[in-house]
Design a protein around this motif. Structure first.
Motif, PDB file in Angstrom:
ATOM      1  N   TRP A 171       6.498  24.526   0.792  1.00  0.00           N
ATOM      2  CA  TRP A 171       6.579  25.687   0.575  1.00  0.00           C
ATOM      3  C   TRP A 171       7.050  26.381   2.059  1.00  0.00           C
ATOM      4  O   TRP A 171       8.076  27.291   2.068  1.00  0.00           O
ATOM      5  N   LYS A 174      14.598  26.177  -3.545  1.00  0.00           N
ATOM      6  CA  LYS A 174      14.344  24.955  -3.169  1.00  0.00           C
ATOM      7  C   LYS A 174      15.517  24.006  -3.684  1.00  0.00           C
ATOM      8  O   LYS A 174      16.034  22.985  -2.921  1.00  0.00           O
ATOM      9  N   PRO A 226      11.418  30.935  -5.897  1.00  0.00           N
ATOM     10  CA  PRO A 226      11.320  29.729  -4.931  1.00  0.00           C
ATOM     11  C   PRO A 226      11.864  28.491  -5.573  1.00  0.00           C
ATOM     12  O   PRO A 226      12.264  27.820  -4.666  1.00  0.00           O
ATOM     13  N   LEU A 278       2.254  30.947  -1.978  1.00  0.00           N
ATOM     14  CA  LEU A 278       3.121  29.803  -1.297  1.00  0.00           C
ATOM     15  C   LEU A 278       2.660  29.338  -0.103  1.00  0.00           C
ATOM     16  O   LEU A 278       3.464  29.179   0.782  1.00  0.00           O
ATOM     17  N   ARG A 279       1.268  29.077   0.102  1.00  0.00           N
ATOM     18  CA  ARG A 279       0.755  28.458   1.402  1.00  0.00           C
ATOM     19  C   ARG A 279       0.846  26.916   1.636  1.00  0.00           C
ATOM     20  O   ARG A 279       0.717  26.241   2.648  1.00  0.00           O
ATOM     21  N   GLU A 280       1.377  26.222   0.364  1.00  0.00           N
ATOM     22  CA  GLU A 280       1.356  24.796   0.455  1.00  0.00           C
ATOM     23  C   GLU A 280       2.322  24.440   1.657  1.00  0.00           C
ATOM     24  O   GLU A 280       3.419  25.027   1.600  1.00  0.00           O
ATOM     25  N   ARG A 325      11.727  37.839  -4.741  1.00  0.00           N
ATOM     26  CA  ARG A 325      10.457  37.291  -5.064  1.00  0.00           C
ATOM     27  C   ARG A 325       9.602  38.120  -6.149  1.00  0.00           C
ATOM     28  O   ARG A 325       9.506  39.207  -6.289  1.00  0.00           O
ATOM     29  N   HIS A 341      10.670  27.868   3.285  1.00  0.00           N
ATOM     30  CA  HIS A 341      10.920  29.188   3.760  1.00  0.00           C
ATOM     31  C   HIS A 341      11.321  29.055   5.012  1.00  0.00           C
ATOM     32  O   HIS A 341      12.303  29.923   5.544  1.00  0.00           O
ATOM     33  N   HIS A 393       5.138  33.793   5.922  1.00  0.00           N
ATOM     34  CA  HIS A 393       6.183  33.150   6.194  1.00  0.00           C
ATOM     35  C   HIS A 393       7.016  33.476   7.409  1.00  0.00           C
ATOM     36  O   HIS A 393       8.158  32.880   7.629  1.00  0.00           O
TER      37      HIS A 393
END
Length: 361
Positions: free
Chosen positions: A124, A95, A91, A119-121, A113, A128, A152
């Motif tokens: 992120w 980015k 990730p 990656l729920r922030e 991955r 995505h 996502h």
């Protein structure tokens, strides 16, 4: 594809520090070269990273470009544009290259991955959401990793589960090959990986510290790796004089690791498809591992090793005690582990799957 008949692929990694994903990329490049592909690695790390030396020794083509200046960004674009397939392996890489991805949408862009973190922030999620229109396909190393990525909403992007593979050594190298004398009365437990919170190596020391003194004297702990929590682990060791432990530091040569342990212990709170487990099994070593992520796919209780619940110190201590006097069982488990990996997780098979995927677009 380019006019060149060879399929050209560049693998992009955050760094060439020692890690499962990075080690896998190097192994995959070697296999892809044998398939007649033109491959390279682009790292955002430093020239001092441990696996840079490995790439150089293997004769792999690689580029190291760190920094966020416009000159660095331009150089990255120039390098990436020369390849037909751009394979992103984290990730953080996605980015860093999000604007390059938009400009290179005519290329085949593969996003793998290796981990199972959701990656729920917010940052992120937005990253995505922005990237999904430009990615040709996303791959996962386990069904668990794919499931945790579901929020996502990449349902319109082709998705595949492609297991990481490992190349078996031509023979099971033992301590006698390395010059380190083995003592059948001693159980050598190995921990391999970064010394960070999610790896939870402290629980291994705690498990052994709960055992009686006689049992502790029959156990050696061998820690391979480095990281921010190393001092904490060493401090715990110093406070518990009955524990025999050696901190080897960073080691890039697998033949200096696995032949010198009897059992691998993986104490992580989360895993994708652990390359450390695959490597240990390839060397004929049974594994004790937490029941998380892709670990249960690899470690079959009583067949290739044993599983326990994360942070269950008593369960880990019990499993270690059970193996202390069972040298024949350890050898049988190790043999079965090597056979299992050879059948299910061949690096050649993995490389073949990626070769087909690269040609889809």
């Amino acid at each position: 594809m380019s006019n060149n008949t060879k399929q050209t692929v560049i693998h992009v990694v955050s760094s060439l520090k020692v890690g499962g994903a990075e080690r896998f990329v190097i192994d995959l490049c070697q296999e892809q070269l044998q398939l007649g592909m033109d491959v390279a690695i682009l790292s955002f790390g430093l020239p001092e990273d441990a696996l840079v030396k490995v790439c150089r020794e293997l004769g792999l083509q690689f580029f190291i470009l760190s920094g966020k200046s416009w000159q660095a960004q331009l150089k990255r674009y120039q390098i990436l544009s020369k390849f037909d397939v751009i394979h992103l392996h984290s990730p953080a890489v996605l980015k860093s290259l999000i604007f390059h991805v938009m400009l290179l949408k005519n290329k085949t862009l593969i996003y793998t991955r290796h981990g199972a973190a959701p990656l729920r922030e917010t940052h992120w999620v937005w990253l995505h959401r922005l990237a999904r229109r430009f990615i040709s396909a996303v791959t996962f190393v386990s069904a668990d990793a794919q499931r945790t990525f579901g929020h996502h909403d990449w349902h319109n992007v082709p998705q595949y589960i492609i297991d990481n593979g490992v190349k078996l050594p031509t023979e099971v190298i033992t301590s006698e090959h390395t010059g380190m004398a083995a003592n059948i009365d001693i159980l050598r437990l190995g921990s391999v990986g970064r010394m960070v919170k999610l790896k939870s190596q402290l629980s291994l020391l705690q498990a052994v510290s709960q055992m009686d003194i006689e049992s502790q004297h029959k156990i050696e702990l061998h820690f391979f790796g480095d990281g921010e929590l190393r001092s904490q682990l060493e401090a715990f060791h110093q406070q518990h004089s009955g524990i025999k432990a050696v901190f080897h530091g960073m080691e890039t040569n697998r033949e200096n690791i696995y032949p010198n342990i009897d059992v691998l212990v993986v104490t992580s709170s989360t895993e994708g498809l652990s390359m450390v487990i695959l490597e240990a099994m390839a060397y004929g070593k049974p594994v004790i591992a937490t029941r998380v992520g892709g670990n249960p796919m690899l470690v079959k209780a009583g067949e290739t090793g044993f599983l326990y619940e994360f942070n269950d110190i008593e369960a880990l201590s019990s499993l270690i005690s059970g193996l202390l006097q069972r040298n024949e069982q350890r050898q049988k488990l190790g043999t079965q582990a090597r056979e299992w990996v050879n059948q299910q997780y061949s690096l050649a098979k993995t490389a073949g799957h990626y070769k087909e995927l690269y040609s889809v677009k």
